[in-house]
Design a protein around this motif. Sequence first.
Motif, PDB file in Angstrom:
ATOM      1  N   LEU A 194       0.864  10.904  -7.312  1.00  0.00           N
ATOM      2  CA  LEU A 194       1.616  10.155  -6.570  1.00  0.00           C
ATOM      3  C   LEU A 194       2.483   9.215  -7.397  1.00  0.00           C
ATOM      4  CD1 LEU A 194       3.319  10.023  -3.851  1.00  0.00           C
ATOM      5  CD2 LEU A 194       1.628   8.420  -3.058  1.00  0.00           C
ATOM      6  N   SER A 195       1.744   8.406  -7.873  1.00  0.00           N
ATOM      7  CA  SER A 195       2.269   7.250  -8.873  1.00  0.00           C
ATOM      8  C   SER A 195       3.323   7.860  -9.884  1.00  0.00           C
ATOM      9  CB  SER A 195       1.068   6.331  -9.261  1.00  0.00           C
ATOM     10  OG  SER A 195       0.499   5.989  -8.436  1.00  0.00           O
ATOM     11  N   ILE A 196       2.872   9.047 -10.562  1.00  0.00           N
ATOM     12  CA  ILE A 196       3.353   9.494 -11.743  1.00  0.00           C
ATOM     13  C   ILE A 196       4.845  10.181 -11.095  1.00  0.00           C
ATOM     14  CG2 ILE A 196       3.500  11.228 -13.379  1.00  0.00           C
ATOM     15  CD1 ILE A 196       0.478  10.829 -14.003  1.00  0.00           C
ATOM     16  N   LEU A 197       4.528  10.869 -10.037  1.00  0.00           N
ATOM     17  CA  LEU A 197       5.729  11.404  -9.191  1.00  0.00           C
ATOM     18  C   LEU A 197       6.688  10.267  -8.850  1.00  0.00           C
ATOM     19  CD1 LEU A 197       7.180  13.807  -8.231  1.00  0.00           C
ATOM     20  CD2 LEU A 197       5.829  13.643  -5.986  1.00  0.00           C
ATOM     21  N   GLN A 198       6.173   9.024  -8.400  1.00  0.00           N
ATOM     22  CA  GLN A 198       7.214   8.156  -8.053  1.00  0.00           C
ATOM     23  C   GLN A 198       7.930   7.606  -9.199  1.00  0.00           C
ATOM     24  OE1 GLN A 198       4.465   5.479  -6.097  1.00  0.00           O
ATOM     25  NE2 GLN A 198       4.840   6.155  -4.131  1.00  0.00           N
ATOM     26  N   LEU A 199       7.058   7.657 -10.392  1.00  0.00           N
ATOM     27  CA  LEU A 199       7.714   6.934 -11.658  1.00  0.00           C
ATOM     28  C   LEU A 199       8.707   8.010 -12.068  1.00  0.00           C
ATOM     29  CD1 LEU A 199       7.464   4.833 -13.885  1.00  0.00           C
ATOM     30  CD2 LEU A 199       5.731   5.949 -14.970  1.00  0.00           C
ATOM     31  N   PHE A 200       8.434   9.232 -12.075  1.00  0.00           N
ATOM     32  CA  PHE A 200       9.488  10.210 -12.495  1.00  0.00           C
ATOM     33  C   PHE A 200      11.008  10.084 -11.757  1.00  0.00           C
ATOM     34  CE2 PHE A 200      11.183  14.524 -12.033  1.00  0.00           C
ATOM     35  CZ  PHE A 200      11.514  14.694 -13.132  1.00  0.00           C
ATOM     36  N   ALA A 253      13.075  -2.059 -15.807  1.00  0.00           N
ATOM     37  CA  ALA A 253      12.599  -1.821 -14.295  1.00  0.00           C
ATOM     38  C   ALA A 253      11.490  -0.727 -14.333  1.00  0.00           C
ATOM     39  CB  ALA A 253      13.795  -1.408 -13.506  1.00  0.00           C
ATOM     40  N   LEU A 254      11.623   0.351 -15.138  1.00  0.00           N
ATOM     41  CA  LEU A 254      10.520   1.302 -15.290  1.00  0.00           C
ATOM     42  C   LEU A 254       9.368   0.794 -15.709  1.00  0.00           C
ATOM     43  CD1 LEU A 254      12.900   4.124 -16.709  1.00  0.00           C
ATOM     44  CD2 LEU A 254      11.803   4.123 -14.414  1.00  0.00           C
ATOM     45  N   LEU A 255       9.420  -0.131 -16.848  1.00  0.00           N
ATOM     46  CA  LEU A 255       8.377  -1.076 -17.273  1.00  0.00           C
ATOM     47  C   LEU A 255       7.585  -1.874 -16.343  1.00  0.00           C
ATOM     48  CD1 LEU A 255       9.652  -1.879 -20.868  1.00  0.00           C
ATOM     49  CD2 LEU A 255       7.968  -0.252 -20.414  1.00  0.00           C
ATOM     50  N   CYS A 256       8.286  -2.486 -15.241  1.00  0.00           N
ATOM     51  CA  CYS A 256       7.841  -3.172 -14.479  1.00  0.00           C
ATOM     52  C   CYS A 256       7.226  -2.479 -13.428  1.00  0.00           C
ATOM     53  CB  CYS A 256       8.965  -4.073 -13.620  1.00  0.00           C
ATOM     54  SG  CYS A 256       9.774  -5.285 -14.843  1.00  0.00           S
ATOM     55  N   PHE A 257       7.587  -1.360 -12.910  1.00  0.00           N
ATOM     56  CA  PHE A 257       7.110  -0.328 -12.205  1.00  0.00           C
ATOM     57  C   PHE A 257       5.622   0.011 -12.873  1.00  0.00           C
ATOM     58  CE2 PHE A 257       6.198   3.528  -9.986  1.00  0.00           C
ATOM     59  CZ  PHE A 257       5.768   3.046  -8.637  1.00  0.00           C
ATOM     60  N   SER A 258       5.833   0.281 -14.112  1.00  0.00           N
ATOM     61  CA  SER A 258       4.494   1.161 -14.743  1.00  0.00           C
ATOM     62  C   SER A 258       3.546   0.095 -14.732  1.00  0.00           C
ATOM     63  CB  SER A 258       4.991   1.490 -16.348  1.00  0.00           C
ATOM     64  OG  SER A 258       6.037   2.567 -16.169  1.00  0.00           O
ATOM     65  N   ALA A 259       4.031  -1.147 -15.135  1.00  0.00           N
ATOM     66  CA  ALA A 259       2.964  -2.040 -15.143  1.00  0.00           C
ATOM     67  C   ALA A 259       2.224  -2.261 -13.598  1.00  0.00           C
ATOM     68  CB  ALA A 259       3.583  -3.586 -15.490  1.00  0.00           C
ATOM     69  N   GLY A 296       0.753  -1.372  -0.029  1.00  0.00           N
ATOM     70  CA  GLY A 296      -0.074  -0.206   0.007  1.00  0.00           C
ATOM     71  C   GLY A 296       0.894   1.292  -0.005  1.00  0.00           C
ATOM     72  N   ASP A 297       0.710   2.103   0.950  1.00  0.00           N
ATOM     73  CA  ASP A 297       1.267   3.394   0.891  1.00  0.00           C
ATOM     74  C   ASP A 297       2.907   3.258   1.318  1.00  0.00           C
ATOM     75  OD1 ASP A 297      -1.237   4.671   0.807  1.00  0.00           O
ATOM     76  OD2 ASP A 297      -1.325   4.799   2.796  1.00  0.00           O
ATOM     77  N   PHE A 298       3.172   1.814   1.569  1.00  0.00           N
ATOM     78  CA  PHE A 298       4.763   1.465   1.889  1.00  0.00           C
ATOM     79  C   PHE A 298       5.487   1.411   0.790  1.00  0.00           C
ATOM     80  CE2 PHE A 298       7.400  -1.852   4.067  1.00  0.00           C
ATOM     81  CZ  PHE A 298       8.118  -1.102   4.486  1.00  0.00           C
ATOM     82  N   ARG A 299       4.631   1.349  -0.505  1.00  0.00           N
ATOM     83  CA  ARG A 299       5.206   1.045  -1.758  1.00  0.00           C
ATOM     84  C   ARG A 299       6.591   2.102  -2.023  1.00  0.00           C
ATOM     85  NH1 ARG A 299       1.202   0.813  -6.662  1.00  0.00           N
ATOM     86  NH2 ARG A 299       0.817  -1.216  -5.718  1.00  0.00           N
ATOM     87  N   GLY A 300       6.402   3.314  -1.714  1.00  0.00           N
ATOM     88  CA  GLY A 300       7.166   4.482  -2.263  1.00  0.00           C
ATOM     89  C   GLY A 300       8.692   4.014  -1.578  1.00  0.00           C
ATOM     90  N   THR A 301       8.651   3.629  -0.439  1.00  0.00           N
ATOM     91  CA  THR A 301       9.917   3.226   0.348  1.00  0.00           C
ATOM     92  C   THR A 301      10.542   2.162  -0.451  1.00  0.00           C
ATOM     93  OG1 THR A 301       9.035   4.120   2.403  1.00  0.00           O
ATOM     94  CG2 THR A 301      10.912   2.935   2.505  1.00  0.00           C
ATOM     95  N   VAL A 302       9.690   1.148  -0.910  1.00  0.00           N
ATOM     96  CA  VAL A 302      10.260  -0.160  -1.093  1.00  0.00           C
ATOM     97  C   VAL A 302      10.982  -0.021  -2.906  1.00  0.00           C
ATOM     98  CG1 VAL A 302       9.712  -2.594  -1.579  1.00  0.00           C
ATOM     99  CG2 VAL A 302       8.719  -1.360   0.199  1.00  0.00           C
ATOM    100  N   LEU A 303      10.452   1.363  -3.334  1.00  0.00           N
ATOM    101  CA  LEU A 303      11.072   1.417  -4.864  1.00  0.00           C
ATOM    102  C   LEU A 303      12.747   1.615  -4.792  1.00  0.00           C
ATOM    103  CD1 LEU A 303       8.706   4.189  -6.310  1.00  0.00           C
ATOM    104  CD2 LEU A 303       8.714   1.700  -7.012  1.00  0.00           C
TER     105      LEU A 303
END
Length: 373
Positions: free
Chosen positions: A156-162, A133-139, A100-107
């Motif tokens: 937030l997801s787009i910011l994390q991807l950027f 790696a970017l494609l995996c996270f985008s998926a 969940g919200d924990f995802r950003g740290t695990v990136l």
Amino acid sequence: MPVMDNNEQNFQRLRLQRFYMAQINYLISHSIVAVAWFADQFHGSGQMALLIILAGSCTQALFWWSMRSGYNLRFADPSMTSAQIVVALLLASWLLLYLGDFRGTVLLLYPVILLFGVFQLNRRQFITHAILALLCFSAVVLHDLFRRPENINPTLSILQLFVLCCVLGWLSIFGSYIRELRERLQRRHSTLQAHQETLKGMMSQLQTLATSDSLTGLSNRRHFMDVASRRLALLGPGEKLGLALIDLDHFKRINDLYGHAAGDTVLQTFARIARKRLRDEDLIARFGGEEFILLLGNASIDSLTQCIERLRQAFAECHFDSMPEGTRCSFSAGLTLLNPGDPLEARINEADQALYQAKDNGRNCLQIHPQAV
């Protein structure tokens, strides 16, 4: 298991060490699964959490077996760097699906996984794995967008991807730079080793030139004196060394009548006969001109006499194409013995005195110095 030489065994041990270090990532990932589960941040069943851990353990067991069995040596890259990175990226992305919200740290797992290829991947390969790696996270983001839209914050997801794109882009440049730097250092090291080998070869040639006679290939006078002095100093009680001074008879006449090339052939022939009939521990040297000196290990006057007599007979039987049919060469020799503590120069003078006596006796013979009897 394939047969490996020592060099390949060392590389294989290094690959296993890198593999064991990579297991720290999996230990961290499995810990994250457990922590997320207990913190209610894992949006999946307990069976799914165990399945992720089991999948990671099984894939790593397969890589471990491949390296331990030597099966990895069949591949172009025995370290299987790309395969290990791809598997790790897929497993990390699978884990991110359920966070969940924990995802950003695990990136952070993505750049840590790519660091595994710092010394193995070139720039193109590094960028390819970063794109994966970017494609995996985008998926993962798209999966949430269509399957669980209520649990995703698009901004937030787009910011994390950027941010992930920036980090992986910088890591690709940095990693490929490290790889190129390592290759340059290896090339310099190889060049230095080649120069060192060349230098060793030149030193060996210089050593040979300094210790041997260029015409006959035998030791020269200086080398003989050094070796004889050491052997004399190491003599134990009751041990003796045989010493013989040999002079080719009428050698000047051979040069005058048949030329210096014929004289050189005579010298080389004597050297070849001596090397063939002497033991490895015996030492013979060209002492000067047509004069040779022999040091016989563990000798008595009888063994020394027999040795020189065999040489004399073998040399007298030689035929030389550069001289008329029936022309034979001979030598005269003076013999003495070396005892522990004897002065080397004095014993050489005694052998020289015996040599002159042999010449006075008609040449083509040997003479023992009275001191050795």
